[in-house]
Design a protein around this motif. Structure first.
Motif, PDB file in Angstrom:
ATOM      1  N   ASP A 128       0.805  -1.217   0.000  1.00  0.00           N
ATOM      2  CA  ASP A 128       0.000   0.000   0.000  1.00  0.00           C
ATOM      3  C   ASP A 128       0.840   1.271   0.000  1.00  0.00           C
ATOM      4  OD1 ASP A 128      -2.430  -1.373  -0.021  1.00  0.00           O
ATOM      5  OD2 ASP A 128      -2.406  -1.617   2.149  1.00  0.00           O
ATOM      6  N   TYR A 129       2.141   1.150  -0.224  1.00  0.00           N
ATOM      7  CA  TYR A 129       3.021   2.321  -0.232  1.00  0.00           C
ATOM      8  C   TYR A 129       3.283   2.715  -1.680  1.00  0.00           C
ATOM      9  CZ  TYR A 129       6.808   5.482   1.119  1.00  0.00           C
ATOM     10  OH  TYR A 129       7.596   6.588   1.309  1.00  0.00           O
ATOM     11  N   TYR A 130       2.583   3.757  -2.150  1.00  0.00           N
ATOM     12  CA  TYR A 130       2.592   4.124  -3.568  1.00  0.00           C
ATOM     13  C   TYR A 130       3.945   4.605  -4.075  1.00  0.00           C
ATOM     14  CZ  TYR A 130       2.149   8.869  -1.700  1.00  0.00           C
ATOM     15  OH  TYR A 130       2.354  10.034  -1.008  1.00  0.00           O
ATOM     16  N   ILE A 159      -3.254   3.094  -5.724  1.00  0.00           N
ATOM     17  CA  ILE A 159      -3.113   3.224  -4.273  1.00  0.00           C
ATOM     18  C   ILE A 159      -3.450   4.643  -3.831  1.00  0.00           C
ATOM     19  CG2 ILE A 159      -1.508   3.056  -2.322  1.00  0.00           C
ATOM     20  CD1 ILE A 159       0.149   1.103  -4.124  1.00  0.00           C
ATOM     21  N   ASN A 160      -2.916   5.630  -4.558  1.00  0.00           N
ATOM     22  CA  ASN A 160      -3.131   7.039  -4.231  1.00  0.00           C
ATOM     23  C   ASN A 160      -3.503   7.798  -5.503  1.00  0.00           C
ATOM     24  OD1 ASN A 160      -3.127   9.692  -3.412  1.00  0.00           O
ATOM     25  ND2 ASN A 160      -0.975   9.749  -2.803  1.00  0.00           N
ATOM     26  N   TYR A 296      -7.683   3.102 -17.677  1.00  0.00           N
ATOM     27  CA  TYR A 296      -8.235   4.463 -17.788  1.00  0.00           C
ATOM     28  C   TYR A 296      -9.749   4.450 -17.844  1.00  0.00           C
ATOM     29  CZ  TYR A 296      -3.359   5.305 -18.908  1.00  0.00           C
ATOM     30  OH  TYR A 296      -1.990   5.343 -18.862  1.00  0.00           O
ATOM     31  N   TRP A 297     -10.308   3.468 -18.530  1.00  0.00           N
ATOM     32  CA  TRP A 297     -11.766   3.350 -18.588  1.00  0.00           C
ATOM     33  C   TRP A 297     -12.346   3.059 -17.207  1.00  0.00           C
ATOM     34  CZ3 TRP A 297     -14.904   4.942 -22.232  1.00  0.00           C
ATOM     35  CH2 TRP A 297     -14.440   5.054 -23.560  1.00  0.00           C
ATOM     36  N   GLU A 298     -11.621   2.288 -16.430  1.00  0.00           N
ATOM     37  CA  GLU A 298     -12.146   1.855 -15.133  1.00  0.00           C
ATOM     38  C   GLU A 298     -11.797   2.812 -13.994  1.00  0.00           C
ATOM     39  OE1 GLU A 298     -10.354  -1.987 -15.052  1.00  0.00           O
ATOM     40  OE2 GLU A 298     -11.382  -2.559 -16.909  1.00  0.00           O
ATOM     41  N   THR A 299     -10.775   3.657 -14.186  1.00  0.00           N
ATOM     42  CA  THR A 299     -10.318   4.535 -13.110  1.00  0.00           C
ATOM     43  C   THR A 299     -10.661   5.997 -13.377  1.00  0.00           C
ATOM     44  OG1 THR A 299      -8.483   3.018 -12.650  1.00  0.00           O
ATOM     45  CG2 THR A 299      -8.326   5.238 -11.723  1.00  0.00           C
ATOM     46  N   TRP A 300     -10.197   6.537 -14.489  1.00  0.00           N
ATOM     47  CA  TRP A 300     -10.362   7.968 -14.734  1.00  0.00           C
ATOM     48  C   TRP A 300     -11.663   8.334 -15.441  1.00  0.00           C
ATOM     49  CZ3 TRP A 300      -4.670   9.189 -16.513  1.00  0.00           C
ATOM     50  CH2 TRP A 300      -3.891   9.398 -15.369  1.00  0.00           C
ATOM     51  N   VAL A 301     -12.116   7.510 -16.375  1.00  0.00           N
ATOM     52  CA  VAL A 301     -13.333   7.864 -17.113  1.00  0.00           C
ATOM     53  C   VAL A 301     -14.529   8.045 -16.172  1.00  0.00           C
ATOM     54  CG1 VAL A 301     -15.030   7.050 -18.800  1.00  0.00           C
ATOM     55  CG2 VAL A 301     -12.581   6.926 -19.329  1.00  0.00           C
ATOM     56  N   GLU A 351     -15.509   8.308  -4.560  1.00  0.00           N
ATOM     57  CA  GLU A 351     -15.123   6.931  -4.247  1.00  0.00           C
ATOM     58  C   GLU A 351     -14.436   6.290  -5.446  1.00  0.00           C
ATOM     59  OE1 GLU A 351     -18.085   4.429  -2.571  1.00  0.00           O
ATOM     60  OE2 GLU A 351     -18.738   5.923  -1.096  1.00  0.00           O
ATOM     61  N   TRP A 352     -13.134   6.147  -5.341  1.00  0.00           N
ATOM     62  CA  TRP A 352     -12.357   5.534  -6.408  1.00  0.00           C
ATOM     63  C   TRP A 352     -12.515   4.024  -6.366  1.00  0.00           C
ATOM     64  CZ3 TRP A 352      -9.995   8.535  -9.980  1.00  0.00           C
ATOM     65  CH2 TRP A 352      -9.806   9.891  -9.661  1.00  0.00           C
ATOM     66  N   PRO A 353     -12.338   3.350  -7.500  1.00  0.00           N
ATOM     67  CA  PRO A 353     -12.430   1.881  -7.475  1.00  0.00           C
ATOM     68  C   PRO A 353     -11.346   1.290  -6.596  1.00  0.00           C
ATOM     69  CG  PRO A 353     -11.521   2.665  -9.572  1.00  0.00           C
ATOM     70  CD  PRO A 353     -12.016   3.882  -8.842  1.00  0.00           C
ATOM     71  N   LYS A 354     -11.681   0.225  -5.915  1.00  0.00           N
ATOM     72  CA  LYS A 354     -10.705  -0.418  -5.038  1.00  0.00           C
ATOM     73  C   LYS A 354      -9.633  -1.087  -5.870  1.00  0.00           C
ATOM     74  CE  LYS A 354     -13.942  -1.109  -1.256  1.00  0.00           C
ATOM     75  NZ  LYS A 354     -13.446   0.075  -0.555  1.00  0.00           N
ATOM     76  N   LYS A 355      -8.430  -1.174  -5.264  1.00  0.00           N
ATOM     77  CA  LYS A 355      -7.294  -1.764  -5.974  1.00  0.00           C
ATOM     78  C   LYS A 355      -7.608  -3.176  -6.431  1.00  0.00           C
ATOM     79  CE  LYS A 355      -3.898  -1.681  -3.184  1.00  0.00           C
ATOM     80  NZ  LYS A 355      -2.578  -2.109  -2.696  1.00  0.00           N
TER      81      LYS A 355
END
Length: 355
Positions: A128-130, A159-160, A296-301, A351-355
């Protein structure tokens, strides 16, 4: 009984001294960090040595001294301290910083394979240390292995999501790779965290180049549009698009950029033009999201579509152009404090998607 009492008293006294030693050592380390932050690395090291005299093998002092030695390009000495820290404190949480310094020192010594092995050890121990995948990405970037570097930066962002170095790394490397939409999303993510630094000013120039790169003015009333054929060569395997395929959105964005030269929009400010293009891009992303996949589709879009849905496109536009300090930008910031605060409250609670 008297002997046992004497031993007990000695133990209590020793524990008290040990606690005092650690407190004194941390105070000295704090003074050393202040010197380091001013670029006075040798003075910082003197403070760390004093701390280590007071509290031998203090992990924080070892860690900070190794970092200052590395900043002085004394990489072998930094590595020697990292080895001591790993040996003396094999199970302590503070070791994640040691793994970063150790890996970076090896990388500077061109011991690349050993550096990657050290980063990987750290990542395994501190998933968990980015900073670990980020620094691994920097090492790959130095070797011009951009795909591997981007993957590492993606791991750090998972992670961050707000880590500036990773956002900057992805935006710039995707720009080098010619991947426009990921680069644009990366730059926009960067500006949200850092709208006004000198790096932000550099990144604005980069973003404009990426945004407008497919369209050139060739005459008073003529433009040329050029599209990379690779954009349409993305293979579709078993009916599913390749990961992070943004060809449809890039085409839509290119046509939106061409409208900048239409008489209807020529008098618009740069910010207004950006907002119009960003909204067109979001519309295309929304239409294409079901059939696409990838980081990118799953995180930023989803983040930027939610941003647009919440009517923050205007806020984003002015944050992107904050470094220009033009009259329209300055006036907007002076009159939209509430809107800016609302945007950052929304972004902070997203709420970002979980890792």
């Amino acid at each position: 009984m008297r002997l046992n009492y004497f031993v007990f008293v000695v133990m209590i006294s020793f524990c008290g001294m040990n606690a005092q030693d650690k407190t004194a050592a941390l105070k000295l380390v704090g003074e050393g960090v202040a010197f380091h932050d001013k670029g006075e690395y040798e003075n910082a090291i003197k403070k760390y040595d004093e701390a280590l005299t007071v509290d031998v093998d203090n992990l924080t002092a070892l860690s900070e001294k190794a970092y200052s030695l590395s900043s002085l390009h004394q990489y072998e000495e930094a590595i020697a301290l990292c080895k001591i820290a790993l040996k003396k404190h094999p199970k302590e949480k503070g070791l994640q910083f040691i793994y970063v310094t150790y890996g970076n020192a090896l990388d500077h010594l061109k011991k690349t394979d050993q550096a990657f092995a050290m980063y990987d050890k750290g990542i395994k121990k501190f998933p968990d240390y980015y900073q670990l995948p980020f620094n691994k990405g920097i090492a790959y970037s130095g070797l011009r292995k951009y795909d591997e570097a981007i993957t590492c930066f993606q791991q750090a962002i998972a992670i961050n999501p707000y880590h500036l170095g990773s956002l900057n790394g992805i935006a710039r490397l995707e720009m080098i790779q010619g991947n426009k939409i990921p680069s644009i999303l990366g730059f926009c993510s960067y500006f949200i965290q850092d709208p006004q630094s000198s790096r932000a000013a550099e990144n604005l120039k980069n973003l404009i180049d990426v945004l407008d790169g497919n369209v050139k003015k060739t005459g008073d009333k003529a433009i040329s549009i050029s599209l990379d054929s690779k954009m349409f060569d993305k293979a579709v395997k078993k009916g599913k698009p390749e990961a992070n395929d943004f060809s449809t959105t890039e085409l839509t964005l290119t046509l939106a950029v061409a409208l900048d030269y239409d008489e209807k929009y020529q008098n618009d400010t740069d910010v207004v033009k950006f907002i119009r293009k960003f909204e067109r891009m979001c519309a295309s992303l929304n239409e294409s999201k079901i059939d696409n996949h990838g980081f990118y589709w799953e995180t930023w879009v989803p983040y930027f579509l939610e941003l647009h849905k919440n009517n923050f496109s205007e806020t984003l536009g002015y944050l992107v152009f904050a470094t220009t300090e033009t009259e329209d930008v300055t006036n907007w910031f002076n009159t939209h404090e509430v809107q800016i605060n609302q945007f950052y409250d929304w972004s902070k609670n997203y709420e970002w998607p979980k890792k």
